[in-house]
Design a protein around this motif. Sequence first.
Motif, PDB file in Angstrom:
ATOM      1  N   ALA A 264       0.839  -1.201   0.000  1.00  0.00           N
ATOM      2  CA  ALA A 264       0.000   0.000   0.000  1.00  0.00           C
ATOM      3  C   ALA A 264       0.871   1.247   0.000  1.00  0.00           C
ATOM      4  O   ALA A 264       1.646   1.473   0.919  1.00  0.00           O
ATOM      5  N   ARG A 265       0.741   2.063  -1.044  1.00  0.00           N
ATOM      6  CA  ARG A 265       1.500   3.296  -1.173  1.00  0.00           C
ATOM      7  C   ARG A 265       0.576   4.386  -1.695  1.00  0.00           C
ATOM      8  O   ARG A 265      -0.274   4.143  -2.545  1.00  0.00           O
ATOM      9  N   VAL A 266       0.767   5.586  -1.175  1.00  0.00           N
ATOM     10  CA  VAL A 266       0.050   6.764  -1.662  1.00  0.00           C
ATOM     11  C   VAL A 266       1.100   7.751  -2.136  1.00  0.00           C
ATOM     12  O   VAL A 266       1.967   8.165  -1.356  1.00  0.00           O
ATOM     13  N   GLU A 267       1.030   8.117  -3.412  1.00  0.00           N
ATOM     14  CA  GLU A 267       1.995   9.035  -3.993  1.00  0.00           C
ATOM     15  C   GLU A 267       1.264  10.228  -4.602  1.00  0.00           C
ATOM     16  O   GLU A 267       0.168  10.079  -5.160  1.00  0.00           O
ATOM     17  N   GLY A 268       1.857  11.389  -4.503  1.00  0.00           N
ATOM     18  CA  GLY A 268       1.261  12.586  -5.058  1.00  0.00           C
ATOM     19  C   GLY A 268       2.216  13.763  -4.961  1.00  0.00           C
ATOM     20  O   GLY A 268       3.381  13.619  -4.578  1.00  0.00           O
ATOM     21  N   ILE A 269       1.710  14.955  -5.293  1.00  0.00           N
ATOM     22  CA  ILE A 269       2.479  16.189  -5.214  1.00  0.00           C
ATOM     23  C   ILE A 269       1.696  17.199  -4.388  1.00  0.00           C
ATOM     24  O   ILE A 269       0.496  17.391  -4.608  1.00  0.00           O
ATOM     25  N   SER A 281     -13.509   3.735   3.934  1.00  0.00           N
ATOM     26  CA  SER A 281     -14.857   3.400   4.422  1.00  0.00           C
ATOM     27  C   SER A 281     -15.439   4.547   5.242  1.00  0.00           C
ATOM     28  O   SER A 281     -16.163   4.327   6.214  1.00  0.00           O
ATOM     29  N   GLY A 282     -15.086   5.773   4.887  1.00  0.00           N
ATOM     30  CA  GLY A 282     -15.612   6.945   5.587  1.00  0.00           C
ATOM     31  C   GLY A 282     -14.902   7.284   6.879  1.00  0.00           C
ATOM     32  O   GLY A 282     -15.252   8.276   7.522  1.00  0.00           O
ATOM     33  N   VAL A 307     -11.046  -2.037  -0.183  1.00  0.00           N
ATOM     34  CA  VAL A 307     -11.792  -0.779  -0.280  1.00  0.00           C
ATOM     35  C   VAL A 307     -10.838   0.328  -0.702  1.00  0.00           C
ATOM     36  O   VAL A 307      -9.724   0.430  -0.177  1.00  0.00           O
ATOM     37  N   ASP A 308     -11.283   1.162  -1.660  1.00  0.00           N
ATOM     38  CA  ASP A 308     -10.454   2.266  -2.144  1.00  0.00           C
ATOM     39  C   ASP A 308     -10.099   3.225  -1.015  1.00  0.00           C
ATOM     40  O   ASP A 308     -10.831   3.357  -0.025  1.00  0.00           O
ATOM     41  N   LEU A 309      -8.961   3.921  -1.193  1.00  0.00           N
ATOM     42  CA  LEU A 309      -8.568   5.000  -0.292  1.00  0.00           C
ATOM     43  C   LEU A 309      -8.932   6.340  -0.926  1.00  0.00           C
ATOM     44  O   LEU A 309      -8.756   6.528  -2.131  1.00  0.00           O
ATOM     45  N   GLU A 310      -9.430   7.273  -0.105  1.00  0.00           N
ATOM     46  CA  GLU A 310      -9.657   8.640  -0.551  1.00  0.00           C
ATOM     47  C   GLU A 310      -8.626   9.532   0.134  1.00  0.00           C
ATOM     48  O   GLU A 310      -8.554   9.591   1.358  1.00  0.00           O
ATOM     49  N   VAL A 311      -7.830  10.230  -0.683  1.00  0.00           N
ATOM     50  CA  VAL A 311      -6.741  11.070  -0.186  1.00  0.00           C
ATOM     51  C   VAL A 311      -7.114  12.532  -0.399  1.00  0.00           C
ATOM     52  O   VAL A 311      -7.478  12.931  -1.506  1.00  0.00           O
ATOM     53  N   THR A 312      -7.054  13.320   0.670  1.00  0.00           N
ATOM     54  CA  THR A 312      -7.347  14.750   0.605  1.00  0.00           C
ATOM     55  C   THR A 312      -6.091  15.530   0.947  1.00  0.00           C
ATOM     56  O   THR A 312      -5.462  15.282   1.980  1.00  0.00           O
ATOM     57  N   ILE A 324      -8.324   9.376  -5.625  1.00  0.00           N
ATOM     58  CA  ILE A 324      -8.633   8.022  -5.166  1.00  0.00           C
ATOM     59  C   ILE A 324      -7.448   7.108  -5.459  1.00  0.00           C
ATOM     60  O   ILE A 324      -6.853   7.170  -6.533  1.00  0.00           O
ATOM     61  N   VAL A 325      -7.123   6.256  -4.497  1.00  0.00           N
ATOM     62  CA  VAL A 325      -6.159   5.179  -4.705  1.00  0.00           C
ATOM     63  C   VAL A 325      -6.956   3.879  -4.779  1.00  0.00           C
ATOM     64  O   VAL A 325      -7.557   3.462  -3.780  1.00  0.00           O
ATOM     65  N   PRO A 326      -7.024   3.238  -5.949  1.00  0.00           N
ATOM     66  CA  PRO A 326      -7.861   2.042  -6.094  1.00  0.00           C
ATOM     67  C   PRO A 326      -7.398   0.902  -5.191  1.00  0.00           C
ATOM     68  O   PRO A 326      -6.217   0.776  -4.866  1.00  0.00           O
ATOM     69  N   ALA A 327      -8.364   0.075  -4.809  1.00  0.00           N
ATOM     70  CA  ALA A 327      -8.044  -1.069  -3.959  1.00  0.00           C
ATOM     71  C   ALA A 327      -7.095  -2.040  -4.650  1.00  0.00           C
ATOM     72  O   ALA A 327      -6.356  -2.773  -3.988  1.00  0.00           O
ATOM     73  N   THR A 328      -7.103  -2.040  -5.989  1.00  0.00           N
ATOM     74  CA  THR A 328      -6.202  -2.948  -6.705  1.00  0.00           C
ATOM     75  C   THR A 328      -4.736  -2.629  -6.445  1.00  0.00           C
ATOM     76  O   THR A 328      -3.872  -3.480  -6.631  1.00  0.00           O
ATOM     77  N   GLN A 329      -4.442  -1.394  -6.023  1.00  0.00           N
ATOM     78  CA  GLN A 329      -3.064  -1.024  -5.706  1.00  0.00           C
ATOM     79  C   GLN A 329      -2.702  -1.306  -4.250  1.00  0.00           C
ATOM     80  O   GLN A 329      -1.558  -1.111  -3.844  1.00  0.00           O
TER      81      GLN A 329
END
Length: 807
Positions: A264-269, A281-282, A307-312, A324-329
Amino acid sequence: MHRGCLAGAALIIVLGTAPVARSAEGLSVQFNPDVLKSRGLDPRLAEYFSQAPRFREGVQAVALSVNGVPKGRVQVTFNAEGELCFTPSLPERGGFRAADHVESTGDSGCELFARYFPGAVVQADPSQEHISLLLPTDALVPDRPVRRSFLNGGTAGLFNYDALLLGSRFAGQSSQFRNLNAELGLNAADWSFRSRQVYSEFAGENRLEHLYAYASHTSERYQANLQLGQLNMVSPLFSGEAFNGFQVQPELALMALDDDSSGARVEGIAYSAARIEVTQSGALIYTTVVPSGPFTLVGLPLLSQSVDLEVTVHEEDGQQRRFIVPATQLRGGMTGRAAGYGLAVGQVRRYAGDERDAPSFAAASKDWRLGSRGQVTAGAMFGTGYQSLGWAMQGGIGDRLILGGRQVISRAQDQAVSGTQLQWTASGRLSERLSTSVALTQQTQGFRTLSDTTWDSRNDRPFQRVRNQLTANLSTSSPVYGGFSASYSRFSMFDGTATSRVALAWSQSIRRANVTLTVERDVAGASDDARGTAAYLSVSLPLGARQTLRGYVRNDDVSGTRSGLRFNEQLSDTLAYSIGAERPDDGSAGFNGRVNLLPRYSQLDMGYSRSDADSQNYDIGLRGGALVHGGGVTLSPYPLRETFALLKAGDSAGVRLNTPRGPVWTDHSGHAVAASLPAYSKGRVELDTASLGRNVDVHNAFQEVEAGRGAFAHLAFDMVTARRVLLQARTADNVLLRKGGAVFDAQGQYITNVLEAGTIFLPDVRPDTSLHVVLPDGIRCRLVYSLGEPPDTQSLYETAQATCHAV
């Protein structure tokens, strides 16, 4: 023990070609006493050095192997000669039969192991704390498979905390955000009990959310993990739900598998210094602060891998961006996964403020292996007014490509709809330097998860339903052109809208500098909501082993072009800082700074930034854990996981130990915490001898332990406080003692030799130590000397004058 080995080696070198006779077993050495005497050495030294290295007398923990099979660490007993004693636990732990009857020698202290097993060979390695037993095959227990023994049990409580405070001032308005993530736990009898809560406060509103409370236990015999309580469903087929009940899953660690959430990784700028919130899941599961530029979040405390992740991203000027980070990742691959089964039964649990119905359900799945590289999974889920069936298949084609497919069909009785969801995945290495992965998920209008069935379409407006998802990743590397990666994701909704996100990254080392370019483009469904393109170029130059200078330029459609310079320095293992300046298009420069502290028993981060007179931001983060045990409370700079250990190294504070999680330091009682140990594999803890006082010796500076899941281990490092003294000894006539004399204690045990100019090095002097010297001519004399009080703990050794009186 080790001192004797070194001294023995030195003695053999001194002897040169002196005649030496070895026993057939290689356990003793006999020296020629005439040669020793001719070299000015006491012939009595031969008796001391004739014996091989041996364990000291008493009970010790050693690593045991029987006929080459590791059996784990066990408690064994040695006599004064370092010989292994027989104890009833040895046959049980070693997997062999004890002798039917052996006459006792009448010695209540130690019955030699060799008397019980005359044909056995005991190989002792004191330097590695290892005992190897070679037994006749008829002594082994044949009616059960050989299983590795793991350290189990132990009782301790824990408390983990992660607190974050952010403050900002912009355009005359100020605000604060507070967040506390707390976890309570207890380990007892290989059961783990955990409870996690999150509290947040912003703009006068506060929110307290209870995420879960559960008990977990692993059966090593059945290689399965049982969980009871408030859980998050783990399933290879069905969407995860928070529920009250129980579930059984394969114990992945026992099957030599990776944790599914490890990928599980979240990448962005971030367009500026920003606060990142990750929800699933809220529920808010993670929040942190990142500087401007590319960021990567790992080790997220996921509630589910399905379950997908929502990143703010909350920018410092108040703007918000979501992706959104899909659950497949989030899910690891199934290839190589041992076949197992899963079962979950309970009632859906709602978080605070969610008043929807909570249906009951039962879900089960089973895996079957197809050859060495394939696997098939099938399962069913039945709930209140809901039924679902699913299957999945995954396998390898050749040595480079992995293909997978999954289908789930559903029927919601109350809504009178049915549908299907399909997912296809492919990943692999196209060449030695090129790898790729693709995942496509599609679902029909009538497909429902169990959570979807509780929405009232007339009164509620849930999140927009996704029609299909596409994610693709590509990465390559070259020693000439550097490393390159690209990712693409697209979400299409049933209402016709779509969002997509593209990210490109390139990095290359040019001489001493490292150049990185990152480009990201977010496209929303409506043209007025498009986020545009963000680009970030940085050049890092190391100024030394602990200093780095980084310059960067970034551009985005919202903030324009900005350039900056940042200096980083790691002052020590416990202190690092960075300072920077940034200049936007309008020319009003800003500055920022950050301090990262590891004050031994916690982690503390502080940051401050100012872009102009009306824009200021600061953040303070504090995280760590506390272990509650029989000896009190011991603090840890890292959160405690399921399997951990209490470390003991002397009785003073500040001793550093390296654990699998990172460095820790002992408190005033000599305790520290290894916050995380790998379950069912070797975990190594090392003592940093440089952190010890100069008057402290340690018998073994590292220990390895194989602990079961949920175990609470105790690891103690045997340390002795030594008072080393260098004497200059003279006779009563003020004549320096001759070189070669042997020094003995009151019990006649050899200590050392007299060196040049009457110097005698004593490795450890006790208050009641009585020493005498046997000179080469056979004359005996008693050493008399005086030492200062208290002992000098900062020097490697003390010096003193001594007089040797004839006796």
